[in-house]
Design an enzyme around this catalytic site. Structure first.
Site, mmCIF file in Angstrom:
data_model
loop_
_atom_site.group_PDB
_atom_site.id
_atom_site.type_symbol
_atom_site.label_atom_id
_atom_site.label_comp_id
_atom_site.label_asym_id
_atom_site.label_seq_id
_atom_site.Cartn_x
_atom_site.Cartn_y
_atom_site.Cartn_z
ATOM 1 N N ASP A 134 0.826 -1.210 0.000
ATOM 2 C CA ASP A 134 0.000 0.000 0.000
ATOM 3 C C ASP A 134 0.858 1.256 0.000
ATOM 4 O OD1 ASP A 134 -1.927 -1.913 0.374
ATOM 5 O OD2 ASP A 134 -2.716 -1.104 2.252
ATOM 6 N N ASP B 189 -2.092 5.857 -3.059
ATOM 7 C CA ASP B 189 -1.560 4.677 -2.403
ATOM 8 C C ASP B 189 -0.781 3.918 -3.467
ATOM 9 O OD1 ASP B 189 -2.796 5.326 -0.013
ATOM 10 O OD2 ASP B 189 -3.808 3.392 0.218
ATOM 11 N N HIS C 238 -7.172 0.511 -4.208
ATOM 12 C CA HIS C 238 -6.145 -0.466 -4.590
ATOM 13 C C HIS C 238 -6.599 -1.309 -5.782
ATOM 14 C CE1 HIS C 238 -4.744 -0.097 -0.163
ATOM 15 N NE2 HIS C 238 -4.569 1.004 -0.865
ATOM 16 N N ASP D 17 -5.087 -3.994 -6.921
ATOM 17 C CA ASP D 17 -4.534 -5.346 -6.979
ATOM 18 C C ASP D 17 -5.498 -6.469 -6.610
ATOM 19 O OD1 ASP D 17 -4.361 -4.472 -4.379
ATOM 20 O OD2 ASP D 17 -2.279 -5.060 -4.054
ATOM 21 N N CYS E 73 -0.755 -7.611 -1.392
ATOM 22 C CA CYS E 73 -0.784 -6.496 -0.431
ATOM 23 C C CYS E 73 0.249 -6.671 0.675
ATOM 24 C CB CYS E 73 -2.147 -6.408 0.240
ATOM 25 S SG CYS E 73 -3.506 -6.135 -0.877
HETATM 26 O O1 DAV Z 1 -11.575 -5.911 -3.526
HETATM 27 O O2 DAV Z 1 -11.755 -4.722 -1.753
HETATM 28 C C1 DAV Z 1 -8.777 -5.096 -2.085
HETATM 29 C C2 DAV Z 1 -7.397 -4.580 -2.304
HETATM 30 C C3 DAV Z 1 -6.630 -4.656 -1.069
HETATM 31 N N1 DAV Z 1 -5.415 -3.874 -1.111
HETATM 32 C C4 DAV Z 1 -11.128 -5.079 -2.748
HETATM 33 C C5 DAV Z 1 -9.766 -4.481 -2.992
#
Ligand code: DAV
Length: 381
Positions: free
Chosen positions: A136, A215, A264, A266, A366
């Site tokens: 992150d 981020d 995010h 990913d 992550c």
């Molecule tokens: O699908 O909530 C999660 C990404 C975590 N860094 C989601 C994204």
């Protein structure tokens, strides 16, 4: 950076007792990662110890699953329940051993007491968050480590946990940049949409364009092309800062991602090899034309039960894979359909149990930050 500038800069403020050993810039850089799939040699793996629940704030309303808002409202600023962090830490240990068994050097951040309040002229926070998710915060591009300007007040000083490691890499020749430290004051956030609900696609973002914010986990690296999303923690100003900072060797592309509460990229867009990308089937419905030759892999839906407490994320953490190379990928041991899917497509999944760690908001991608992959800067398009 030229060799000359390192030679001048390094010895300046060293204590006398320490020899001014200069990095050998002809060797393979200690920090070297250009994409998500070259052979992984060294990685930072986060820690769950001392994690705190972030204080309730519009940035949480904008990004966190509504079924957990009460949890944040009631526990904000307090340490995470010990059973959550202990179970997460146990899974992290197994993950680290598995990485080492695969020949990867593993480094960990400092165990920090996150339950310390702080205030700046613009913002105050009851506590920090954690050092569980290096991805992150730290963006590695080539031989440079960039500390991201994060939008959550609880994450303003998260880099403290990584500074000993970053200094270690700097001394061995890495470049080190911290993006402009954000104010996170009254001009940074939009409080107007609390009632209607935050929704990027409806123009209701929780962050303004007052200052650069991003981020690191909103970016995905494919050599000279870096893909990102505008999210509830990443604004256009932040993306522009990064593009200008990286310069003309890189092209930063904004992807269309259908996620009103995005935070995010990913678990939405996961490049696995040159010409192969995994996508979240509902969120990524349109890729730019430059992907015309790429194989787009659409995975099965996650099987984790609805009741599982992923406080910070959707259930699609099943897509949050970490690649050891173009074949070997870490995958959640309980997501059998995903494991079968990867095998069918020629990958070699390495199953690890990681759902307890998932309660802190991420999975294998992550929880890590690439330090070194064996490869060079290339163009894949
Ligand atoms: O699908 O909530 C999660 C990404 C975590 N860094 C989601 C994204």
């Amino acid at each position: 950076m030229t060799q000359a500038s390192v030679k001048q800069a390094s010895p300046v403020d060293r204590p006398r007792s320490q020899p001014a050993t200069l990095p050998n810039l002809d060797a393979v850089p200690v920090v070297n990662s250009h994409n998500e799939w070259d052979l992984l040699e060294e990685v930072i793996v986060g820690r769950a110890e001392n994690a705190c629940v972030p204080e309730w704030h519009p940035v949480l309303q904008a990004t966190m699953p509504s079924r957990h808002w009460d949890f944040f409202r009631q526990n904000g600023g307090q340490p995470f329940p010990a059973e959550v962090t202990t179970a997460a830490e146990r899974e992290l240990e197994v993950f680290c051993r598995e990485l080492e068994a695969q020949g990867v050097t593993v480094r960990r951040p400092e165990p920090i007491d996150w339950k310390q309040a702080y205030a700046t002229p613009d913002v105050a926070s009851e506590a920090g968050l954690y050092a569980a998710m290096p991805r992150d915060l730290l963006l590695v591009v080539g031989n440079e480590i960039i500390e991201a300007p994060m939008a959550w007040p609880s994450r303003l000083f998260e880099s403290r946990a990584y500074r000993p490691l970053i200094k270690h890499y700097f001394e061995r020749g890495a470049r080190w940049t911290a993006a402009p430290k954000p104010e996170l004051g009254k001009h940074t956030f939009n409080h107007d949409h609390a009632e209607a609900g935050y929704d990027i696609h409806a123009g209701r973002s929780v962050i303004t364009e007052h200052e650069p914010l991003f981020d690191a986990a909103d970016f995905s690296r494919c050599g000279r092309d870096i893909f990102c999303q505008i999210s509830q923690v990443t604004n256009r100003f932040g993306i522009e800062w990064l593009q200008r900072h990286l310069g003309e060797n890189y092209r930063v592309h904004i992807l269309e991602v259908n996620d009103p509460n995005a935070m995010h990229i990913d678990a939405s867009f996961i490049p696995l090899a040159p010409g192969r990308v995994l996508i979240h089937p509902d969120r990524v419905t349109k890729l730019p034309d430059m992907f015309a030759d790429w194989e787009v892999l659409t995975p099965p839906a996650p099987t984790v039960p609805d009741s599982h407490p992923f406080y910070f994320s959707s259930h699609w953490l099943s897509l949050n894979l970490l690649s050891l190379d173009e074949k070997r990928v870490f995958v959640e041991a309980e997501e059998q359909p995903m494991i079968d899917f990867l095998r069918r497509h020629g990958f070699e999944p390495i199953p690890v149990h990681f759902r307890n760690f998932g309660s802190l908001g991420g999975a294998f991608h992550c929880a890590t930050c690439d330090i070194r992959r064996h490869g060079n800067l290339e163009s894949y398009f």
